[in-house]
Design a protein around this motif. Structure first.
Motif, PDB file in Angstrom:
ATOM      1  N   GLN A  27      33.969-161.644  -4.352  1.00 51.50           N
ATOM      2  CA  GLN A  27      34.773-160.980  -5.387  1.00 51.50           C
ATOM      3  C   GLN A  27      33.895-160.465  -6.521  1.00 51.50           C
ATOM      4  OE1 GLN A  27      38.659-162.106  -7.115  1.00 51.50           O
ATOM      5  NE2 GLN A  27      38.432-163.965  -5.852  1.00 51.50           N
ATOM      6  N   LEU A  28      32.907-161.255  -6.915  1.00 49.58           N
ATOM      7  CA  LEU A  28      32.029-160.835  -8.012  1.00 49.58           C
ATOM      8  C   LEU A  28      31.258-159.561  -7.660  1.00 49.58           C
ATOM      9  CD1 LEU A  28      30.784-164.309  -9.202  1.00 49.58           C
ATOM     10  CD2 LEU A  28      31.961-162.612 -10.624  1.00 49.58           C
ATOM     11  N   SER A  29      30.811-159.461  -6.433  1.00 50.26           N
ATOM     12  CA  SER A  29      30.096-158.263  -6.006  1.00 50.26           C
ATOM     13  C   SER A  29      31.000-157.037  -6.134  1.00 50.26           C
ATOM     14  CB  SER A  29      29.614-158.437  -4.563  1.00 50.26           C
ATOM     15  OG  SER A  29      28.889-157.307  -4.137  1.00 50.26           O
ATOM     16  N   GLU A  30      32.246-157.160  -5.712  1.00 53.97           N
ATOM     17  CA  GLU A  30      33.207-156.052  -5.784  1.00 53.97           C
ATOM     18  C   GLU A  30      33.580-155.719  -7.226  1.00 53.97           C
ATOM     19  OE1 GLU A  30      36.527-157.194  -3.342  1.00 53.97           O
ATOM     20  OE2 GLU A  30      35.254-157.414  -1.558  1.00 53.97           O
ATOM     21  N   VAL A  31      33.842-156.745  -8.026  1.00 53.82           N
ATOM     22  CA  VAL A  31      34.252-156.541  -9.417  1.00 53.82           C
ATOM     23  C   VAL A  31      33.142-155.864 -10.213  1.00 53.82           C
ATOM     24  CG1 VAL A  31      34.792-157.770 -11.570  1.00 53.82           C
ATOM     25  CG2 VAL A  31      35.982-158.374  -9.468  1.00 53.82           C
ATOM     26  N   ARG A  32      31.903-156.317 -10.035  1.00 55.31           N
ATOM     27  CA  ARG A  32      30.778-155.720 -10.760  1.00 55.31           C
ATOM     28  C   ARG A  32      30.620-154.245 -10.397  1.00 55.31           C
ATOM     29  NH1 ARG A  32      24.998-155.308  -9.886  1.00 55.31           N
ATOM     30  NH2 ARG A  32      23.846-155.463 -11.832  1.00 55.31           N
ATOM     31  N   LEU A  33      30.754-153.936  -9.132  1.00 56.47           N
ATOM     32  CA  LEU A  33      30.656-152.551  -8.676  1.00 56.47           C
ATOM     33  C   LEU A  33      31.752-151.698  -9.314  1.00 56.47           C
ATOM     34  CD1 LEU A  33      29.169-150.599  -6.733  1.00 56.47           C
ATOM     35  CD2 LEU A  33      30.894-151.221  -5.015  1.00 56.47           C
ATOM     36  N   GLN A  34      32.980-152.227  -9.354  1.00 56.75           N
ATOM     37  CA  GLN A  34      34.096-151.492  -9.953  1.00 56.75           C
ATOM     38  C   GLN A  34      33.887-151.277 -11.446  1.00 56.75           C
ATOM     39  OE1 GLN A  34      38.054-152.981  -9.095  1.00 56.75           O
ATOM     40  NE2 GLN A  34      38.958-151.825 -10.777  1.00 56.75           N
ATOM     41  N   ILE A  35      33.493-152.329 -12.156  1.00 52.81           N
ATOM     42  CA  ILE A  35      33.307-152.229 -13.607  1.00 52.81           C
ATOM     43  C   ILE A  35      32.221-151.207 -13.939  1.00 52.81           C
ATOM     44  CG2 ILE A  35      32.487-153.473 -15.657  1.00 52.81           C
ATOM     45  CD1 ILE A  35      33.998-155.949 -14.511  1.00 52.81           C
ATOM     46  N   ASP A  36      31.141-151.214 -13.172  1.00 51.69           N
ATOM     47  CA  ASP A  36      30.060-150.259 -13.437  1.00 51.69           C
ATOM     48  C   ASP A  36      30.545-148.821 -13.331  1.00 51.69           C
ATOM     49  OD1 ASP A  36      28.298-152.312 -13.899  1.00 51.69           O
ATOM     50  OD2 ASP A  36      27.257-152.130 -11.981  1.00 51.69           O
ATOM     51  N   GLY A  37      31.587-148.573 -12.552  1.00 55.04           N
ATOM     52  CA  GLY A  37      32.128-147.233 -12.420  1.00 55.04           C
ATOM     53  C   GLY A  37      33.216-146.895 -13.418  1.00 55.04           C
ATOM     54  N   GLU A  38      33.656-147.885 -14.202  1.00 56.87           N
ATOM     55  CA  GLU A  38      34.783-147.677 -15.117  1.00 56.87           C
ATOM     56  C   GLU A  38      34.382-147.353 -16.550  1.00 56.87           C
ATOM     57  OE1 GLU A  38      38.276-150.446 -13.175  1.00 56.87           O
ATOM     58  OE2 GLU A  38      37.056-151.328 -14.754  1.00 56.87           O
ATOM     59  N   THR A  39      33.167-147.664 -16.922  1.00 59.66           N
ATOM     60  CA  THR A  39      32.757-147.489 -18.312  1.00 59.66           C
ATOM     61  C   THR A  39      31.270-147.179 -18.396  1.00 59.66           C
ATOM     62  OG1 THR A  39      32.589-148.572 -20.475  1.00 59.66           O
ATOM     63  CG2 THR A  39      32.410-149.998 -18.564  1.00 59.66           C
ATOM     64  N   GLU A  40      30.896-146.459 -19.418  1.00 59.76           N
ATOM     65  CA  GLU A  40      29.480-146.206 -19.656  1.00 59.76           C
ATOM     66  C   GLU A  40      28.882-147.245 -20.608  1.00 59.76           C
ATOM     67  OE1 GLU A  40      28.217-141.834 -18.783  1.00 59.76           O
ATOM     68  OE2 GLU A  40      29.554-141.832 -20.529  1.00 59.76           O
ATOM     69  N   ASN A  41      29.655-148.262 -20.953  1.00 60.11           N
ATOM     70  CA  ASN A  41      29.150-149.322 -21.824  1.00 60.11           C
ATOM     71  C   ASN A  41      28.164-150.248 -21.107  1.00 60.11           C
ATOM     72  OD1 ASN A  41      30.667-148.458 -24.017  1.00 60.11           O
ATOM     73  ND2 ASN A  41      32.420-149.700 -23.436  1.00 60.11           N
ATOM     74  N   MET A  42      28.153-150.194 -19.783  1.00 56.78           N
ATOM     75  CA  MET A  42      27.247-151.044 -19.020  1.00 56.78           C
ATOM     76  C   MET A  42      25.900-150.330 -18.854  1.00 56.78           C
ATOM     77  SD  MET A  42      29.503-153.330 -18.787  1.00 56.78           S
ATOM     78  CE  MET A  42      28.559-154.562 -17.966  1.00 56.78           C
ATOM     79  N   ASP A  43      24.883-151.076 -18.448  1.00 61.14           N
ATOM     80  CA  ASP A  43      23.557-150.483 -18.240  1.00 61.14           C
ATOM     81  C   ASP A  43      23.486-149.654 -16.959  1.00 61.14           C
ATOM     82  OD1 ASP A  43      22.553-151.600 -20.547  1.00 61.14           O
ATOM     83  OD2 ASP A  43      21.618-153.301 -19.530  1.00 61.14           O
ATOM     84  N   ARG A  44      24.348-149.973 -15.996  1.00 62.77           N
ATOM     85  CA  ARG A  44      24.260-149.365 -14.676  1.00 62.77           C
ATOM     86  C   ARG A  44      25.383-148.373 -14.432  1.00 62.77           C
ATOM     87  NH1 ARG A  44      24.411-154.648 -15.000  1.00 62.77           N
ATOM     88  NH2 ARG A  44      26.621-154.538 -14.569  1.00 62.77           N
ATOM     89  N   GLU A  45      25.103-147.407 -13.568  1.00 62.80           N
ATOM     90  CA  GLU A  45      26.160-146.575 -13.021  1.00 62.80           C
ATOM     91  C   GLU A  45      26.640-147.244 -11.732  1.00 62.80           C
ATOM     92  OE1 GLU A  45      25.155-142.452 -12.624  1.00 62.80           O
ATOM     93  OE2 GLU A  45      24.560-142.290 -14.727  1.00 62.80           O
ATOM     94  N   ARG A  46      27.805-146.867 -11.270  1.00 63.88           N
ATOM     95  CA  ARG A  46      28.373-147.474 -10.067  1.00 63.88           C
ATOM     96  C   ARG A  46      27.358-147.414  -8.921  1.00 63.88           C
ATOM     97  NH1 ARG A  46      33.405-148.814  -7.926  1.00 63.88           N
ATOM     98  NH2 ARG A  46      33.531-148.529  -5.680  1.00 63.88           N
ATOM     99  N   GLY A  47      27.107-148.582  -8.335  1.00 61.28           N
ATOM    100  CA  GLY A  47      26.229-148.684  -7.179  1.00 61.28           C
ATOM    101  C   GLY A  47      24.774-148.963  -7.495  1.00 61.28           C
ATOM    102  N   GLU A  48      24.365-148.776  -8.743  1.00 60.45           N
ATOM    103  CA  GLU A  48      22.976-149.059  -9.111  1.00 60.45           C
ATOM    104  C   GLU A  48      22.767-150.569  -9.214  1.00 60.45           C
ATOM    105  OE1 GLU A  48      21.363-145.328 -11.677  1.00 60.45           O
ATOM    106  OE2 GLU A  48      22.462-146.843 -12.789  1.00 60.45           O
ATOM    107  N   ALA A  49      21.588-151.011  -8.808  1.00 60.77           N
ATOM    108  CA  ALA A  49      21.225-152.431  -8.878  1.00 60.77           C
ATOM    109  C   ALA A  49      22.321-153.299  -8.260  1.00 60.77           C
ATOM    110  CB  ALA A  49      20.928-152.853 -10.313  1.00 60.77           C
ATOM    111  N   PHE A  50      22.858-152.831  -7.137  1.00 62.71           N
ATOM    112  CA  PHE A  50      23.947-153.527  -6.444  1.00 62.71           C
ATOM    113  C   PHE A  50      23.532-154.951  -6.089  1.00 62.71           C
ATOM    114  CE2 PHE A  50      26.031-154.718  -2.426  1.00 62.71           C
ATOM    115  CZ  PHE A  50      27.352-154.682  -2.840  1.00 62.71           C
ATOM    116  N   ILE A  51      24.434-155.889  -6.307  1.00 68.04           N
ATOM    117  CA  ILE A  51      24.219-157.279  -5.906  1.00 68.04           C
ATOM    118  C   ILE A  51      25.267-157.610  -4.849  1.00 68.04           C
ATOM    119  CG2 ILE A  51      24.143-159.689  -6.621  1.00 68.04           C
ATOM    120  CD1 ILE A  51      23.413-158.735  -9.440  1.00 68.04           C
ATOM    121  N   ASP A  52      24.805-157.948  -3.649  1.00 65.10           N
ATOM    122  CA  ASP A  52      25.726-158.293  -2.566  1.00 65.10           C
ATOM    123  C   ASP A  52      26.185-159.745  -2.723  1.00 65.10           C
ATOM    124  OD1 ASP A  52      23.587-159.861  -1.687  1.00 65.10           O
ATOM    125  OD2 ASP A  52      23.203-158.665   0.100  1.00 65.10           O
TER     126      ASP A  52
END
Length: 181
Positions: A27-52
């Motif tokens: 779940q954490l892997s999926e949630v982190r990926l989703q959050i990275d795509g929802e806001t520019e407040n994070m350091d990453r864009e969706r899919g960058e530095a992906f953690i499986d």
């Protein structure tokens, strides 16, 4: 390190904040990926530095075993909707401090989840002899900056032109810290 589970009811939403468990990894892997795509407040864009999931399992295992690390999740009916981490540095000269980071799914903004993850982290840090918490926040994230100030963080510096966002402009990162003498 592990902490006790806390229940919250804010603006009609019941949620729980608890220590992350290895079974949360998928779940954490999926949630982190989703959050990275929802806001520019994070350091990453969706899919960058992906953690499986295997990567999250290792992070959770390490954070559970290390006395200066804390990994919390916020859940609504067993669904992870946000998480935070405090990560300590294990060099002696930095052993008094941890770095804090937090993220919450956009649909769950406005329920105090980020604030309560931070408050639980502060309580843990103070109870465990952590003298300093640090964090970085994008200059345009006014709500977060104000929250951090209300909870005792001070601006320690500005990283100028630190991030380039989707509009092609550069933005500053604010470095904040909270010292508990």
């Amino acid at each position: 390190m592990l902490t006790s589970t806390q229940q919250f009811y804010v603006n009609g939403l019941n949620y729980t904040i608890r220590s992350a468990r290895e079974k949360d990894a998928g779940q954490l892997s999926e949630v982190r990926l989703q959050i990275d795509g929802e806001t520019e407040n994070m350091d990453r864009e969706r899919g960058e530095a992906f953690i499986d999931p295997a990567g999250f399992e290792q992070i959770i295992k390490t954070d559970t075993e290390q006395p200066r690390n804390l990994f919390l999740v916020a859940t609504v009916q067993d669904r992870i909707v946000g998480f935070s981490r405090c990560e300590g540095v294990y060099l002696k000269r930095f052993s008094h401090k941890v770095e804090f980071g937090v993220c919450v799914l956009k649909e769950f903004w406005g329920y105090g989840i980020g604030k309560n993850l931070l408050k639980e982290s502060i309580t843990w840090a103070d109870a465990n002899g952590i003298k300093k918490m640090t964090l970085n926040v994008l200059e345009t994230n006014d709500k977060a900056v104000e929250l951090y100030k209300r909870l005792g963080f001070e601006v320690e510096g500005i990283l100028k032109n630190d991030k380039i966002l989707s509009d092609g402009n550069y933005y500053n990162t604010i470095v904040m810290g909270r010292f508990n003498a």
